[in-house]
Each structure stands twice: as structure tokens, then as C-alpha cells.
Design a protein around this motif. Structure first.
Motif, PDB file in Angstrom:
ATOM      1  N   GLU A   1      47.227 -15.823 -23.595  1.00  8.97           N
ATOM      2  CA  GLU A   1      45.923 -15.222 -23.293  1.00  8.97           C
ATOM      3  C   GLU A   1      45.326 -14.473 -24.477  1.00  8.97           C
ATOM      4  O   GLU A   1      44.354 -13.727 -24.317  1.00  8.97           O
ATOM      5  CB  GLU A   1      46.043 -14.308 -22.081  1.00  8.97           C
TER       6      GLU A   1
ATOM      7  N   SER B   1      44.706 -20.193 -27.211  1.00  9.46           N
ATOM      8  CA  SER B   1      43.556 -19.674 -26.467  1.00  9.46           C
ATOM      9  C   SER B   1      42.615 -18.824 -27.310  1.00  9.46           C
ATOM     10  O   SER B   1      41.676 -18.228 -26.785  1.00  9.46           O
ATOM     11  CB  SER B   1      44.036 -18.859 -25.258  1.00  9.46           C
TER      12      SER B   1
ATOM     13  N   CYS C   1      41.565  -9.337 -19.375  1.00  5.32           N
ATOM     14  CA  CYS C   1      42.920  -9.832 -19.583  1.00  5.32           C
ATOM     15  C   CYS C   1      43.877  -8.985 -18.774  1.00  5.32           C
ATOM     16  O   CYS C   1      43.861  -7.765 -18.867  1.00  5.32           O
ATOM     17  CB  CYS C   1      43.268  -9.767 -21.068  1.00  5.32           C
TER      18      CYS C   1
END
Length: 502
Positions: A316, A376, A475
């Protein structure tokens, strides 16, 4: 006419009032003690500076060493170090001509140089230290030698011996407001009472003060509400423009000014993993983070290159700031490198092709390629405080095929900024350079944006180079990434240390 002073008719000892001999003596003693300790602090800093310069290993800049927490009298120490360095060639010539610097004093030669400067060129304040007594004993001999050197050099005075090529054009004092602790308006209200304050027209929350403004001891700085950070340095984090809630890596984070700037841009939300390999610099990074009040930063004393970009813990990570070790040629003026013995025009001209630059650029290419490999990542900034093409355009050009294959393209940070990259390849116009001609440090910024992410977003670049956003992405990862990072073997540590020592 001053009123007549009453006579002291008492035979008992009178207490010394303001302006009386006892008070003056106490004040003089305090001044001499302060000078005594300032010389010794200056000698300690000078020793580290000269040894680092001689070995080509960065032991820290003059400013960073002087303004470390261990130095008490920072202003006096800074002045002594700078002035001693400026006069060092002359001082060495004097000692060589007189032959009085025995092996005993050579063990304390930095303190001898500082004291000799202070007594021969400075305030001539002396106390009972052995080095002070040594210099005073030979003061007449030193001054006679100085006059002979003047005659030899065909100059009229001792002051003419001191080279004037160390004079540097003063630049504005830039300060960044830490919005994690205060507001720009509040800071302007405080500073405008004592300084002329202007808002920078490009970097948010950046203020411009007159050249020479000393803010190091100001409560706003010591409390972490304001950071003494150059404009070009601040442009790096603004160019990356991470969104609140993102997971971000600051790959080579110390001393941490850019790290905590990222935290402020993210409103303290999300997660920043700040990596620093060097143990001492990691401590500085931690101190900076604590002073800023940033609660979303995890500092890691480890090697960014040892992170496995395919580790699920980093799936992430949406943005990376890579400001790797570099020559520092763009901030040599701010570092006061022009005062160092090794500084010369030839050194600067040859620096771009030196072995050290080649090794640094090899490391920079490896680090940038690694940063591009995180699956990502949507935004990546590569920056240096170098003026050399080998560390800037050449590094970017070398990784462009890899970047393109991974879906990245070069974007244009701060499109209104006129100074762009050197035109050595197609696309270099997207790159950004700053220069001392702009009253800034010499910096280089390259912004990589993943095309898929750019296509999905309907935001357009704003005038400050940042991207707006319709949605706020959050996140939700916790500390798993930090634990995974800490468990990795630092297999490249020795190799990187060897680069730093070059």
C-alpha cells in the motif's frame, strides 16, 4: 551635565554598583570565561571539520556541527570557527615561519589556531589557559612575522592578507511554518513585530525574512513551530504531494526536515516510514520528528535498499521520496565549504567527473530503480542537492526505460518555474533545477507519476506543482510494515557506508 555623585563616607567596603570597578571586573571575568569555553568548543568543531575535509569524508557541515545540541555558545563558536578558517592559511604560514609550534602544541593545533586568531585578529581577550599564555608569550613575534609577510606579499596591512574571495552574497532567510503545531498567520503575527516578513509566492506556509536574520534561538524554532529550511528543499516534498492517509516512504530521511514536511502536508494522517542507514544521523532524524510533533512517522535505522518491494507489508505504499546521498555541490555555499582548505576553483571544475561522483551516481541509479519497483507507488520524487549532470539528468535518463516499462512517466513539478533540466535527452524539460542565481540552494527534482494513477484521477496540477484530489484515500495499515522492515538483513550496509566515506 551629569549630577554630582555623593561621596562614599563609609570606611567599610562598598558593594560595587553598576559602572563601579567591582562590577566591571566581574563582568570582564564572565566575558573571559565565556571566551575561554567558546574557543574550546570552536576547536572541537574545527578539528572535525578539518579532519573530514582532509579525508574527503563528511563529518558534518560547519553549521550542522556548531548548531548541534552539544554546543552551548553557538553564536560565538560559529563566528570563531568561520573566522579561524578564513585566516587559517595565514596562521599556518606564521607558525611555520616562527617555528614555535612544537610537538606539544601540535597535539592541540586546532585550539592553537582558534586562540591565535582571537588574540591576533579578534578581541584579544585572554584568560589563564595554557594555550592563551603560549600565544601571548609569542604575540610580538607573531605580529612581526605578519608584517614581514605583508611586505613580501606587497600589501599595506594585515587585513589585506585575508582573502576577500570568501565573501558570499547574502540570501534571504527562508523559514517553513510547521502546520502540525501552529498556523502561518500566527507566526507572521509574531515575527512581523521584529522582522519584515513576506509570504513566499510558490511554496505554501513558507515565509521570507531579510538576509542575515538569526532565528536559531527563537522560541518558534526551538519549539518546533518553525523550521529553518531552504525554499528549494521545501519544494521537494511539495512536488511529491502525498495525500492525507497515504502510506509513504522517505528513503534516505536524515536529518528529517523533508520527512516532517511530508507529515505536515498529510495533516498528520497516514503513515510515513523514514529510513536512515547511518546510526548517528538516525538519531538526528528522531530528534527532528519529536520536535515537529509528527505522530505519523516511524523512523527506522536501516537500509532502504533492503526492503523487499514485493513484501505484502509494502503493497500500500503510494509515494516515495528519494533524496539519496549526493555530492552536496548545490549547497556548498550554505555548508560554508568555501572556507575549507580543500576548496578551490579547480576542485569545483573537476568534481563532476571525479571517482566519488561516479560512485555516488551508481548508488543513486540503484536506489531510484529500487524505488520504482514498488507495485502501488503512484508518485515518486528523486531529488539531490547537487549541480552535477552525472547525479541528476544522467541518473534519470538511465532509469527511464525501466520507469516506462513499469508505467511511469515524468511529470512537471512547479510548471511555472523557469529553470528546467539540462536538455540532454527528450523529456528533460519536465525536470526542475534551482540555482544560487535564484537566491536558492542548488537542487534538482524529478517527479515520476504512474500513468494509470494519473488517468484515473481527474485532478489537474495546481500552480504550486501539487495535485488536487476529489477523494481522500486513507491507508489503514498499522505497524506491520515497520516490523517487516526491521527483520530484514542489512546486506548492503557496508557498501553504502563506503560510499558515504568517499
Amino acid at each position: 551635565m551629569a549630577p554630582p555623585q555623593p561621596k562614599n563616607r563609609s570606611h567599610a567596603p562598598a558593594k560595587a554598583g553598576p559602572g563601579q570597578p567591582g562590577r566591571r571586573m566581574a563582568s570582564r571575568d564572565a566575558g573571559e570565561r565565556a571566551a575561554f569555553f567558546a574557543r574550546r568548543e570552536a576547536a572541537t568543531v574545527l578539528r572535525r571539520v578539518l579532519r573530514g575535509d582532509a579525508s574527503k569524508r563528511s563529518g558534518g557541515s560547519i553549521k550542522s556541527l556548531v548548531f548541534s545540541p552539544s554546543v552551548r555558545n553557538k553564536r560565538a563558536t560559529f563566528a570563531l570557527v568561520c573566522q579561524t578558517l578564513k585566516c587559517l592559511p595565514i596562521l599556518k604560514e606564521v607558525f611555520a615561519s616562527t617555528g614555535v609550534l612544537s610537538s606539544k602544541w601540535k597535539k592541540q593545533e586546532e585550539l592553537v589556531y582558534v586562540t591565535a586568531y582571537d588574540i591576533l585578529f579578534g578581541q584579544e581577550i585572554a584568560v589563564s589557559g595554557s594555550v592563551e599564555q603560549f600565544i601571548l608569550l609569542h604575540k610580538d613575534t607573531f605580529r612581526t612575522t605578519l608584517k614581514k609577510i605583508c611586505v613580501k606579499r606587497k600589501v599595506s596591512s594585515i587585513k589585506d592578507l585575508i582573502s576577500e574571495n570568501t565573501t558570499v552574497k547574502p540570501k534571504p532567510r527562508f523559514v517553513r511554518v510547521n502546520t502540525l503545531k501552529t498556523t502561518t498567520g500566527s507566526v507572521i503575527e509574531v515575527l512581523s513585530k521584529i522582522h519584515k516578513v513576506e509570504k513566499d509566492d510558490m511554496v505554501p506556509d513558507m515565509l521570507v525574512l531579510p538576509p542575515g536574520t538569526d532565528m536559531h534561538k527563537h522560541p518558534l524554532v526551538t519549539d518546533g513551530k518553525v523550521f529553518l529550511q531552504g525554499k528549494a528543499s521545501c519544494m521537494v516534498a511539495v512536488a511529491l504531494c502525498p495525500k492525507a492517509g497515504w502510506k509513504v516512504i522517505d528513503a534516505c530521511a536524515a536529518p528529517g526536515n523533508k520527512t516532517v514536511h511530508l507529515a505536515a502536508l498529510m495533516n498528520g494522517e497516514g503513515n510515513i516510514i523514514a529510513c536512515e542507514l547511518n546510526k548517528d544521523r538516525a538519531k538526528t532524524l528522531q530528534h527532528t520528528v519529536r520536535r515537529s510533533g509528527a505522530n505519523n512517522v516511524e523512523t527506522v535505522n536501516g537500509d532502504f535498499l533492503d526492503i523487499d518491494s514485493n513484501d505484502p507489508s509494502y503493497a500500500e505504499v503510494r509515494a516515495i521520496l528519494l533524496d539519496p546521498s549526493c555530492s552536496g555541490s548545490g549547497i556548498s555555499t550554505e555548508r560554508l565549504d568555501h572556507l575549507l582548505p580543500s576548496h578551490s576553483r579547480d576542485d569545483q571544475d573537476d568534481a563532476g567527473s571525479s571517482a566519488r561522483i561516479r560512485k555516488l551516481s551508481a548508488f543513486q541509479r540503484k536506489a531510484l530503480s529500487h524505488a520504482l519497483s514498488f507495485p502501488s507507488v503512484e508518485r515518486l520524487v528523486y531529488s539531490t542537492c547537487s549541480i552535477h549532470q552525472a547525479e541528476n539528468e544522467d541518473v534519470v535518463n538511465s532509469v527511464l526505460p525501466l520507469a516506462t516499462s513499469l508505467g511511469f512517466e515524468l511529470a512537471t513539478p512547479f510548471p511555472q518555474w523557469r529553470r528546467r533540466g539540462l536538455p540532454v535527452f527528450d523529456g528533460a524539460e519536465h525536470l526542475l533545477r534551482t540555482d544560487p542565481e535564484d537566491d536558492l540552494e542548488g537542487f534538482f527534482i524529478a517527479l515520476f507519476v504512474r500513468k494509470a494513477a494519473a488517468d484515473e484521477s481527474s485532478a489537474e496540477p495546481s500552480k504550486d506543482g501539487a495535485l488536487g484530489a476529489k477523494k481522500k484515500r486513507v491507508c489503514t495499515t498499522g505497524n506491520n510494515g515497520l516490523r517487516a522492515f526491521s527483520s530484514l538483513r542489512l546486506s548492503r550496509m557496508d557498501a553504502l557506508r563506503s560510499i558515504w566515506r568517499l
